[in-house]
Design an enzyme around this catalytic site. Structure first.
Site, PDB file in Angstrom:
ATOM      1  N   GLU A   1     -36.812  54.947   3.228  1.00 28.18           N
ATOM      2  CA  GLU A   1     -36.599  54.756   1.785  1.00 28.18           C
ATOM      3  C   GLU A   1     -35.116  54.652   1.468  1.00 28.18           C
ATOM      4  O   GLU A   1     -34.334  55.534   1.831  1.00 28.18           O
ATOM      5  CB  GLU A   1     -37.218  55.913   1.008  1.00 28.18           C
TER       6      GLU A   1
ATOM      7  N   ASP B   1     -36.083  52.432  -3.733  1.00 24.48           N
ATOM      8  CA  ASP B   1     -36.028  53.405  -4.823  1.00 24.48           C
ATOM      9  C   ASP B   1     -34.884  53.035  -5.751  1.00 24.48           C
ATOM     10  O   ASP B   1     -35.076  52.279  -6.706  1.00 24.48           O
ATOM     11  CB  ASP B   1     -35.845  54.819  -4.234  1.00 24.48           C
TER      12      ASP B   1
ATOM     13  N   LYS C   1     -38.647  55.301 -10.898  1.00 19.46           N
ATOM     14  CA  LYS C   1     -38.177  56.429 -11.717  1.00 19.46           C
ATOM     15  C   LYS C   1     -38.149  55.995 -13.176  1.00 19.46           C
ATOM     16  O   LYS C   1     -37.505  55.003 -13.534  1.00 19.46           O
ATOM     17  CB  LYS C   1     -36.771  56.842 -11.265  1.00 19.46           C
TER      18      LYS C   1
ATOM     19  N   ASP D   1     -36.058  59.453   3.392  1.00 22.58           N
ATOM     20  CA  ASP D   1     -35.352  58.982   2.205  1.00 22.58           C
ATOM     21  C   ASP D   1     -33.868  59.292   2.314  1.00 22.58           C
ATOM     22  O   ASP D   1     -33.473  60.451   2.407  1.00 22.58           O
ATOM     23  CB  ASP D   1     -35.931  59.661   0.952  1.00 22.58           C
TER      24      ASP D   1
ATOM     25  N   TRP E   1     -43.942  62.903  -7.826  1.00 22.24           N
ATOM     26  CA  TRP E   1     -43.212  64.049  -7.300  1.00 22.24           C
ATOM     27  C   TRP E   1     -42.907  65.022  -8.426  1.00 22.24           C
ATOM     28  O   TRP E   1     -42.649  64.607  -9.562  1.00 22.24           O
ATOM     29  CB  TRP E   1     -41.893  63.558  -6.677  1.00 22.24           C
TER      30      TRP E   1
ATOM     31  N   LYS F   1     -35.616  64.099   3.677  1.00 22.78           N
ATOM     32  CA  LYS F   1     -34.306  63.634   3.262  1.00 22.78           C
ATOM     33  C   LYS F   1     -33.398  63.463   4.477  1.00 22.78           C
ATOM     34  O   LYS F   1     -33.502  64.203   5.458  1.00 22.78           O
ATOM     35  CB  LYS F   1     -33.683  64.622   2.276  1.00 22.78           C
TER      36      LYS F   1
END
Ligand code: 0XW
Ligand code: MG
Length: 371
Positions: A220, A243, A267, A195, A322, A166
Site C-alpha cells: 500500500e 491510499d 479516506k 502500508d 478501520w 506498517k
C-alpha cells in the site's frame, strides 16, 4: 420539508494515542479533532468530524481543518440542509480545496438529513448489505519481526482476517524481516497489506517486493506520487493499493484505467466527505476494484460515518472500515460508538442518521458559534 440551517457550532476534541501508533512518516501523538454541530430551524442536529492522525499523513493539518470550518460555516447559515448538493456547491464557491474541512461539515449535513427523515445514514447513502456490522482491518505498527508476528497471532485469534503491517522509515531489510515473520503466522483466510505511507523510493519498493517474492500480500502506497507508483507497478511482484494518491475521482479512475491500482484505501477527509466516496464506490464497483472506507484518525462521529458508508459497499469489494478507537480509546457515545466485536465493526443504531447520541457538553465550550 425544508431544513434551514439556523446555527453552526465548532468544537475541538483531543484524541491522544493511548497506545503507540507508528507510521513511516510519524508516530501519532495527540491530534485534535474538529467537531461540527449543525442545527436546523426545527432544532434538529447533525454532527460531523475530521481528525488527521498527524500533519504529515496527507497535505492538511488539524489547525487548518478547524480554521477552514470556521471560514466556511457562515456560507451555510440560512441554507436548506435538505439539499446536500446545494450546500456542497456553496462550500466550493466559498473556498477551493480544503477537503478535510468540507468533509467535517458534509458529514454533519448527512447526519442532519437522517434525523430529518428518520432513517439511518446507510439508508441515505446507498443501502446496507449488513446493517449491523461491517468488515475492518487492523494495523500492526512498525516494530521488530517478533513483535509483528505476535501482534498478528493475537489479532487473528480475536477474529481479524485483514491485517495492515506498517513499514518504512528504517532499513528495507528490517521491513522484509517483519513481513516474513507475519507471513509465517498468517492463516490462509487472512489478507495482508504492507502500508508504507509514501515512505520509500521506487528502488526501495522494488527491493522490498523482491525480498518478499513468496509472501502473499499487497503493498500500500509505497512511494509518494502517483507517477512513482505508475513507474514501478510492472516491476513489483505484488499488487498495489493506492491510499494517499487517491485524491479524487478523476485521479482514481486514471489509476484504475492504466492498471496501477489493484485496490484503494479511501479516506473521507482526503476526498471531501461521503458524497465523493459514493462516487468512488460506484467507480470501484464497475471496475471490480476493492476499496476501504475509513479515515486517518477520528472519534465516534467519523467512525460511524465510515461504518455506515462501508455497509453500502459490496462486501466482496470492501477492504474494511478501520477504527482509531483501539488506539485512543475515547468514545463520544459510550453506548453506541463503533467498536470491534469478533473482528467486525459495529454500526451505531442509537437513532437516525449516524445512530449516535452526542452530548455536546463533553466537548467543552465551542471554539466558534455561527447563528
Ligand atoms: C490505517 N489508516 C486508516 C489510519 C492511519 O492514520 C493511516 C491510514 C492508512 O491506511 O494509511
Ligand atoms: Mg494507508
Amino acid at each position: 420539508m425544508s431544513s434551514r440551517i439556523a446555527r453552526i457550532r465548532v468544537f475541538a476534541q483531543r484524541l491522544s494515542a493511548a497506545n503507540r501508533y507508528t507510521m513511516s512518516s510519524s508516530a501519532v501523538a495527540d491530534p485534535e479533532a474538529t467537531i461540527v454541530e449543525i442545527t436546523d430551524e426545527a432544532g434538529r442536529v447533525g454532527w460531523g468530524e475530521v481528525c488527521l492522525a498527524s500533519a504529515v499523513y496527507q497535505p492538511e493539518h488539524n489547525a487548518g481543518v478547524q480554521a477552514g470550518v470556521a471560514a466556511l460555516a457562515p456560507a451555510l447559515l440560512g441554507a436548506d440542509a435538505s439539499s446536500i448538493g446545494s450546500c456542497r456547491r456553496l462550500l466550493d464557491a466559498a473556498m477551493l480545496g480544503q477537503p478535510g474541512a468540507k468533509a467535517a461539515i458534509e458529514i454533519a449535513l448527512w447526519d442532519l438529513a437522517g434525523h430529518r427523515l428518520g432513517v439511518p445514514m446507510h439508508e441515505l447513502v446507498g443501502g446496507a448489505h449488513d446493517a449491523e456490522t461491517v468488515g475492518t482491518y487492523h494495523v500492526i505498527g512498525i516494530g521488530s519481526p517478533d513483535e509483528a508476528a505476535a501482534d498478528a497471532v493475537r489479532l487473528q485469534s480475536e477474529g481479524h482476517n485483514r491485517l495492515q503491517l506498517k513499514a518504512g522509515g528504517r532499513p528495507i531489510a528490517d521491513d522484509v524481516a517483519a513481513a516474513h515473520a507475519v507471513a509465517d503466522v498468517l492463516e490462509p483466510t487472512t489478507e495482508l497489506a504492507v502500508d508504507v505511507n509514501r515512505g520509500w523510493t521506487t528502488a526501495e519498493a522494488i527491493q522490498f517486493s523482491n525480498g518478499c517474492a513468496n509472501v502473499r500480500m499487497s503493498i500500500e502506497q509505497p512511494c509518494d506520487s502517483a507517477a512513482d507508483l505508475r513507474s514501478i507497478r510492472d516491476r513489483l511482484r505484488h499488487p498495489l493499493i493506492i491510499d494517499e494518491s487517491s485524491t479524487d475521482l478523476a485521479v482514481s479512475a486514471g489509476l484504475i484505467a492504466d492498471g496501477t491500482a489493484s485496490a484503494f484505501g479511501i479516506k473521507l477527509s482526503r476526498v471531501g466527505g461521503l458524497s465523493p466516496v459514493m462516487g468512488l464506490r460506484e467507480l470501484c464497483a464497475s471496475a471490480r476494484v476493492p476499496m476501504s472506507t475509513d479515515d486517518a484518525w477520528g472519534g465516534d462521529i467519523m467512525a460511524a460515518a465510515c461504518a455506515h458508508l462501508g455497509a453500502t459497499v459490496d462486501p466482496r469489494l470492501h477492504r474494511g472500515t478501520w477504527l482509531a478507537h483501539p488506539y485512543h480509546q475515547t468514545h463520544y457515545d459510550e453506548l453506541n460508538g463503533p467498536r470491534i466485536v469478533d473482528g467486525r465493526v459495529t454500526i451505531p443504531a442509537g437513532g437516525p442518521g449516524l445512530g449516535l447520541l452526542i452530548d455536546a457538553t463533553q466537548f467543552g465550550a465551542p471554539t466558534h458559534t455561527f447563528d
